[in-house]
Design a protein around this motif. Structure first.
Motif, short mmCIF file in Angstrom:
data_model
loop_
_atom_site.label_atom_id
_atom_site.label_comp_id
_atom_site.label_asym_id
_atom_site.label_seq_id
_atom_site.Cartn_x
_atom_site.Cartn_y
_atom_site.Cartn_z
N PHE A 4 17.96 63.35 44.79
CA PHE A 4 18.02 61.83 44.40
C PHE A 4 19.30 61.46 44.03
N ASP A 5 19.65 60.02 43.99
CA ASP A 5 20.93 59.62 43.43
C ASP A 5 20.62 59.16 41.86
N LEU A 6 21.76 59.62 41.01
CA LEU A 6 21.57 59.08 39.72
C LEU A 6 22.89 58.35 39.28
N VAL A 7 22.76 57.16 38.71
CA VAL A 7 23.78 56.53 37.89
C VAL A 7 23.31 56.48 36.61
N ALA A 60 23.13 54.15 48.52
CA ALA A 60 23.28 54.53 47.23
C ALA A 60 23.95 55.85 47.11
N SER A 61 23.81 56.57 48.33
CA SER A 61 24.58 58.03 48.14
C SER A 61 25.66 58.12 49.31
N VAL A 90 18.34 55.17 39.84
CA VAL A 90 17.77 56.11 40.51
C VAL A 90 17.30 55.76 41.86
N ASN A 91 17.59 56.57 42.83
CA ASN A 91 17.11 56.41 44.18
C ASN A 91 16.61 57.92 44.44
N TYR A 130 24.85 62.89 42.72
CA TYR A 130 23.67 63.20 43.58
C TYR A 130 22.99 64.75 43.33
N PHE A 131 21.67 64.89 43.07
CA PHE A 131 21.04 66.08 43.06
C PHE A 131 20.31 66.38 43.92
#
Length: 314
Positions: free
Chosen positions: A180-183, A235-236, A191-192, A153-154
């Motif tokens: 955002f949250d990135l897988v 998502a996070s 990405v969310n 998570y950024f």
């Protein structure tokens, strides 16, 4: 091999050629490391190789004095590709990438571990379990470049002069300042976006790219990019420990809870489609199950790490 690797990264090889490269990469850890480094430099350079016909030997001579040779075949290939790139992007960039290793930090997490990282530009990164994140102790004067394999998570510090760029296994993400949250994994990326705007797309095909705003998400899988005008509220949850369900089928609820709490939850057919609307802030699993029992008359039975949910139906 160096030109075949570049052709692979450009997506110009046929199925047989791609298989040969992948087999070579799988031969040793040194080959895998060499390929990962080459891919990182290639993606960050943003250069067109379409009309380039380099003299590798001349390029090699120009950079050989700046890097230390090694007997590893993987490292040898890596440095020859560095020589090819040196003709294009200049000696200084290559020397920086391969000589100044002390500036690079590799953060890794194990099963069940979450790490919080504070970067030099003020950005905050939460690294989920079983993930690897590479970044620089100092941020480049023009770009803020990092790489991710796993999930993070950024919360990126805004800087309109220096984009924040994430190199993933198959995708590239670029932002100025957002959260955002990135897988980012070998065969899947998602990405969310929770704030700001995010550019998300394939690392190999510039046409496969979307710009997402707050409340939207996108997925990249099987060389297909899908933009969703929706948002995964959970998502996070691995960071926030909060869950939000809005008319969510019980089957989806238990899938989210199973992943987060590392348990296996089974649901009777009679209740799997029951719609759940509720939110939980930093609650333990037993508290969440008790709430489900109260609002939907759902009983639970636990045996070890397996939980079975039953009920009279919706």
């Amino acid at each position: 091999m160096e030109f075949k690797l570049l052709a692979y990264l450009k997506g110009e090889l046929d199925a047989n050629g791609r298989q040969q490269v992948e087999q070579w990469v799988a031969l040793s850890d040194a080959n895998q490391k060499a390929f990962d480094e080459i891919e990182k430099i290639y993606l960050s350079s943003e250069i067109s190789f379409s009309e380039f016909n380099p003299d590798v030997d001349r390029a090699w001579e120009s950079v050989a004095h700046a890097i230390q040779k090694t007997k590893s075949s993987g490292q040898a290939i890596m440095y020859r590709v560095a020589a090819v790139l040196a003709l294009i992007v200049g000696l200084g960039f290559i020397v920086f990438q391969y000589q100044n290793h002390t500036d690079q930090v590799v953060a890794q997490t194990t099963e069940g571990e979450i790490r919080k990282l504070e970067l030099a530009d003020g950005s905050i990164v939460w690294l989920n379990e079983n993930s690897t994140f590479t970044y620089s102790k100092k941020m480049d004067e023009e770009n803020r470049l990092v790489s991710l394999n796993g999930q993070a998570y950024f919360d990126v510090a805004r800087d309109t002069e220096r984009p924040f760029k994430i190199i993933g296994k198959e995708v590239t993400v670029e932002v100025l300042g957002t959260s955002f949250d990135l897988v980012s994994k070998a065969n899947y990326a998602n990405v969310n976006v929770t704030s700001g705007r995010v550019a998300f797309g394939s690392s190999m095909n510039e046409e496969l790219k979307v710009v997402l705003e707050k409340g939207h998400q996108a997925t990249f899988k099987g060389n297909t990019l899908v933009r969703n005008e929706s948002f995964n509220n959970n998502a996070s949850s691995w960071v926030t420990k909060d869950f939000v369900f809005k008319s969510s089928p019980l089957s989806e609820v238990v899938e989210t809870l199973s992943d987060h709490f590392d348990v296996k939850i089974k649901v009777d057919e009679s209740i799997k489609n029951c719609l759940i609307t509720s939110s939980f802030e930093d609650k333990e699993l037993n508290e969440i199950l008790s709430t489900l029992e109260a609002i939907a008359n759902i009983k639970n039975e636990r045996k070890g790490k397996t939980i079975k949910l039953t009920g009279p139906g919706c």
